[in-house]
Design a protein around this motif. Structure first.
Motif, PDB file in Angstrom:
ATOM      1  N   PHE A  17      49.158  43.164  32.876  1.00 54.20           N
ATOM      2  CA  PHE A  17      49.079  42.268  31.724  1.00 54.20           C
ATOM      3  C   PHE A  17      50.480  41.991  31.172  1.00 54.20           C
ATOM      4  N   ALA A  18      51.311  43.030  31.112  1.00 56.70           N
ATOM      5  CA  ALA A  18      52.671  42.868  30.566  1.00 56.70           C
ATOM      6  C   ALA A  18      53.489  41.932  31.460  1.00 56.70           C
ATOM      7  N   LEU A  19      53.389  42.103  32.772  1.00 59.00           N
ATOM      8  CA  LEU A  19      54.145  41.243  33.693  1.00 59.00           C
ATOM      9  C   LEU A  19      53.659  39.793  33.587  1.00 59.00           C
ATOM     10  N   THR A  20      52.340  39.627  33.409  1.00 58.51           N
ATOM     11  CA  THR A  20      51.782  38.280  33.272  1.00 58.51           C
ATOM     12  C   THR A  20      52.336  37.599  32.022  1.00 58.51           C
ATOM     13  N   LYS A  21      52.412  38.378  30.917  1.00 64.37           N
ATOM     14  CA  LYS A  21      52.985  37.825  29.684  1.00 64.37           C
ATOM     15  C   LYS A  21      54.409  37.318  29.905  1.00 64.37           C
ATOM     16  N   LEU A  22      55.152  38.010  30.772  1.00 65.22           N
ATOM     17  CA  LEU A  22      56.547  37.659  31.046  1.00 65.22           C
ATOM     18  C   LEU A  22      56.656  36.623  32.171  1.00 65.22           C
ATOM     19  N   GLU A  23      55.509  36.126  32.628  1.00 68.89           N
ATOM     20  CA  GLU A  23      55.461  35.147  33.725  1.00 68.89           C
ATOM     21  C   GLU A  23      56.093  35.676  35.006  1.00 68.89           C
ATOM     22  N   LEU A  24      55.908  36.963  35.234  1.00 72.59           N
ATOM     23  CA  LEU A  24      56.339  37.562  36.500  1.00 72.59           C
ATOM     24  C   LEU A  24      55.090  37.767  37.360  1.00 72.59           C
ATOM     25  N   ASP A  25      55.075  37.143  38.544  1.00 73.25           N
ATOM     26  CA  ASP A  25      53.920  37.266  39.438  1.00 73.25           C
ATOM     27  C   ASP A  25      53.837  38.677  39.999  1.00 73.25           C
ATOM     28  N   SER A  26      52.632  39.237  39.993  1.00 78.85           N
ATOM     29  CA  SER A  26      52.487  40.574  40.575  1.00 78.85           C
ATOM     30  C   SER A  26      51.121  40.709  41.218  1.00 78.85           C
ATOM     31  N   CYS A  27      50.997  41.691  42.086  1.00 78.15           N
ATOM     32  CA  CYS A  27      49.691  42.010  42.654  1.00 78.15           C
ATOM     33  C   CYS A  27      49.586  43.517  42.832  1.00 78.15           C
ATOM     34  N   LEU A  28      48.359  43.999  42.740  1.00 78.72           N
ATOM     35  CA  LEU A  28      48.093  45.410  43.027  1.00 78.72           C
ATOM     36  C   LEU A  28      47.815  45.515  44.513  1.00 78.72           C
ATOM     37  N   THR A  29      48.507  46.431  45.187  1.00 78.15           N
ATOM     38  CA  THR A  29      48.328  46.482  46.635  1.00 78.15           C
ATOM     39  C   THR A  29      48.620  47.855  47.212  1.00 78.15           C
ATOM     40  N   THR A  30      48.054  48.089  48.400  1.00 74.20           N
ATOM     41  CA  THR A  30      48.455  49.241  49.209  1.00 74.20           C
ATOM     42  C   THR A  30      48.766  48.743  50.626  1.00 74.20           C
ATOM     43  N   ASP A  31      48.870  47.433  50.759  1.00 78.44           N
ATOM     44  CA  ASP A  31      49.049  46.817  52.073  1.00 78.44           C
ATOM     45  C   ASP A  31      50.537  46.725  52.445  1.00 78.44           C
ATOM     46  N   LYS A  32      50.891  47.308  53.593  1.00 80.60           N
ATOM     47  CA  LYS A  32      52.305  47.346  54.016  1.00 80.60           C
ATOM     48  C   LYS A  32      52.958  45.974  54.078  1.00 80.60           C
ATOM     49  N   GLN A  33      52.225  45.039  54.695  1.00 78.43           N
ATOM     50  CA  GLN A  33      52.763  43.691  54.862  1.00 78.43           C
ATOM     51  C   GLN A  33      53.086  43.061  53.502  1.00 78.43           C
ATOM     52  N   THR A  34      52.155  43.226  52.559  1.00 83.90           N
ATOM     53  CA  THR A  34      52.355  42.662  51.220  1.00 83.90           C
ATOM     54  C   THR A  34      53.575  43.300  50.556  1.00 83.90           C
ATOM     55  N   ILE A  35      53.706  44.615  50.749  1.00 83.06           N
ATOM     56  CA  ILE A  35      54.839  45.329  50.143  1.00 83.06           C
ATOM     57  C   ILE A  35      56.152  44.853  50.781  1.00 83.06           C
ATOM     58  N   GLU A  36      56.135  44.664  52.100  1.00 80.20           N
ATOM     59  CA  GLU A  36      57.354  44.214  52.795  1.00 80.20           C
ATOM     60  C   GLU A  36      57.742  42.790  52.400  1.00 80.20           C
ATOM     61  N   ASN A  37      56.736  41.961  52.135  1.00 80.45           N
ATOM     62  CA  ASN A  37      57.019  40.571  51.774  1.00 80.45           C
ATOM     63  C   ASN A  37      57.368  40.378  50.299  1.00 80.45           C
ATOM     64  N   ALA A  38      57.123  41.394  49.487  1.00 79.11           N
ATOM     65  CA  ALA A  38      57.343  41.255  48.040  1.00 79.11           C
ATOM     66  C   ALA A  38      58.832  41.167  47.720  1.00 79.11           C
ATOM     67  N   THR A  39      59.158  40.541  46.576  1.00 84.92           N
ATOM     68  CA  THR A  39      60.564  40.472  46.158  1.00 84.92           C
ATOM     69  C   THR A  39      60.987  41.766  45.477  1.00 84.92           C
ATOM     70  N   ALA A  40      60.018  42.510  44.964  1.00 80.59           N
ATOM     71  CA  ALA A  40      60.322  43.785  44.309  1.00 80.59           C
ATOM     72  C   ALA A  40      59.071  44.651  44.363  1.00 80.59           C
ATOM     73  N   ILE A  41      59.294  45.944  44.125  1.00 83.09           N
ATOM     74  CA  ILE A  41      58.170  46.890  44.177  1.00 83.09           C
ATOM     75  C   ILE A  41      58.158  47.684  42.874  1.00 83.09           C
ATOM     76  N   ILE A  42      56.964  47.879  42.325  1.00 84.79           N
ATOM     77  CA  ILE A  42      56.840  48.817  41.196  1.00 84.79           C
ATOM     78  C   ILE A  42      55.936  49.962  41.629  1.00 84.79           C
ATOM     79  N   LEU A  43      56.442  51.172  41.420  1.00 86.47           N
ATOM     80  CA  LEU A  43      55.643  52.371  41.682  1.00 86.47           C
ATOM     81  C   LEU A  43      55.237  52.951  40.326  1.00 86.47           C
ATOM     82  N   PRO A  44      53.985  52.719  39.916  1.00 91.56           N
ATOM     83  CA  PRO A  44      53.548  53.257  38.634  1.00 91.56           C
ATOM     84  C   PRO A  44      53.185  54.717  38.824  1.00 91.56           C
ATOM     85  N   GLY A  45      52.575  55.321  37.838  1.00 92.70           N
ATOM     86  CA  GLY A  45      52.119  56.675  38.096  1.00 92.70           C
ATOM     87  C   GLY A  45      51.747  57.448  36.878  1.00 92.70           C
ATOM     88  N   VAL A  46      50.553  57.972  36.901  1.00 92.54           N
ATOM     89  CA  VAL A  46      50.188  59.053  35.995  1.00 92.54           C
ATOM     90  C   VAL A  46      49.468  60.082  36.849  1.00 92.54           C
TER      91      VAL A  46
END
Lengths: 201, 254
Positions: A17-46
């Motif tokens: 939601f925060a990234l959307t507010k900032l107009e930064l495109d994002s997707c939730l993924t575990t797919d290698k290809q998607t991760i390799e094609n992305a411009t950046a990666i976020i590793l969240p975590g709790v």
């Protein structure tokens, strides 16, 4: 497109939601290809370090993240995600991390309440574009019981004080960590995410 | 320095915020998302939502509320009411809540706290205790919205909760809830002295001084209140100004 690695439990919707507010495109993924094609990666975590590193192992993503990191792609680790970037953690044992940044993770001193929960102030340790428009002593929201305890001084961008010095923002080249939750830190947090967004555009 | 937190609490019934007194005389107040946005802008540090109906048919309405709130505010919030299983916790966190608050279910099944802390981390597991005085300096835990006395000692239960892995404790003083005569400082202090996790005091807020007292003398890390905020009897920026002037560290620039 920013790939948010979706490797298990926790609230990652707020980050999206925060990234959307900032107009930064994002997707939730575990797919290698998607991760390799992305411009950046976020590793969240709790959650626990062991569970997280094992989940990444089961998804066969450890090498992918390491390769993307060495290719120079911007990576942002949030909370436990930041801790996973380090070499080791002593959370309920002795676990190997992703080893992208030198240092290790230990429990916060018992002299203070654990978890470190709530709004705490940032003390800036260097000039850095990540801190653009972030005032000294700006409040951000922390929730963690473990913290980076040994590290390279030049990687430390900003810190908080809680039972000793807690690395709060770290950077080693394209690898960035935030120990607090920028997506839960009001306007200050959104500005920090925007500063990360500027780095990748 | 770590700031003390001001936490508005929103009781939600069938998708609307309501307010009662001593868990009775429920009245309609506002739309939860509108109110959450208002408190966020006013400088609330955190929000708590309780699903006070928590019947199965209303569960999905409530999860929609959680998701809509998460989309609109960038401060942490916890969710309680009707959380009984690991699946309930998982759904609530996935809908965008940061923490879950567990009350009656933890009494019936203490293992739930332990399992939840192991699976999702202590930081998102809040033990909510409804306590009532049975004699001087002795409080017992009530469940089912304050209707049933479990005869469990409240302080002992708080200690057990920390051992099981709760990351935070909300202590609701039933005797003073809705009376606006001040928090129960003795109860709050008794628990704060015995555990090493953050304590949120709840019940009895009526004036700004009450907040200062519970955060100083009561040893609370955060103070929760509902009607004084819902009915604009206390404005959060004014409250924070007052607390700062009383040498309490609060977050004022949002």
């Amino acid at each position: 497109m920013i790939a948010i690695i979706d490797y298990g439990a926790g609230n990652i919707k707020s980050l999206q939601f925060a990234l959307t507010k900032l107009e930064l495109d994002s997707c939730l993924t575990t797919d290698k290809q998607t991760i390799e094609n992305a411009t950046a990666i976020i590793l969240p975590g709790v959650g626990a370090f062991k569970d997280a590193i094992e989940a990444l192992g089961e998804l066969d993503l450890i090498r992918t993240i390491q390769q993307e990191a060495s290719s120079g792609k911007p990576l942002l680790g949030i909370c436990l995600g930041m801790q996973l970037f380090y070499e080791r953690s002593y959370e309920d044992g002795d676990w190997q991390g992703l080893g992208l940044i030198q240092g290790d993770v230990k429990r916060i001193a018992e002299s203070v309440k654990v978890p470190h929960m709530g709004w705490n102030t940032l003390s800036h340790r260097q000039k850095n574009p990540l801190l653009s428009n972030i005032k000294e002593n700006a409040y951000v929201y922390f929730v963690h019981s473990y913290a980076v305890s040994s590290y390279q001084k030049e990687d430390l961008v900003s810190s908080a004080d809680y039972g000793g010095m807690v690395p709060a923002v770290v950077q080693k080249e394209n690898i960035i960590g935030m120990q607090f939750h920028p997506e839960k830190s009001g306007e200050v947090g959104l500005q920090l995410l925007q500063n990360f967004g500027e780095m990748i555009s | 320095m770590l700031a003390k937190r001001i936490v508005p609490c929103l009781d939600v019934d069938k998708g609307r915020v309501v307010k009662g007194r001593k868990f009775q005389n429920i009245q309609d107040v506002d739309d939860p998302v509108d109110l959450a946005k208002k408190y966020n802008q006013a400088g609330a540090d955190e929000l708590v939502f309780y699903d006070i109906t928590a019947s199965n048919e209303n569960r999905n309405i409530f999860l929609d509320v959680v998701e809509n709130v998460a989309a609109e505010i960038a401060i942490p919030f916890s969710v309680g009411g009707g959380i009984r299983t690991i699946t309930d916790i998982h759904q609530t966190l996935r809908a965008g809540a940061d923490k879950v608050s567990i009350n009656s279910a933890a009494i019936k099944n203490p293992q739930l706290i332990k399992d939840a802390a192991l699976k999702f981390g202590s930081q998102c597991v809040v033990l909510s205790i409804d306590a009532k005085a049975v004699s001087e300096n002795t409080w017992q835990v009530y469940i089912n919205g304050g209707r049933t006395n479990t005869e469990i000692d409240a302080i002992g239960w708080a200690i057990k909760g920390e051992q099981l892995g709760a990351g935070e404790i909300v202590i609701n003083a039933i005797d003073v809830d809705g009376e606006k005569n001040g928090y129960n400082l003795e109860l709050t202090r008794a628990i704060a002295d015995k555990v090493n996790i953050p304590i949120i005091a709840s019940g009895g807020a009526g004036t700004k001084e009450h907040f200062a007292n519970v955060l100083q003398k009561g040893g609370a890390d955060a103070a929760l209140a509902a009607s004084v905020f819902h009915y604009s009897e206390i404005q959060i920026p004014d409250l924070k100004e007052y607390l700062a002037a009383s040498n309490i560290i609060v977050r004022r620039e949002i």
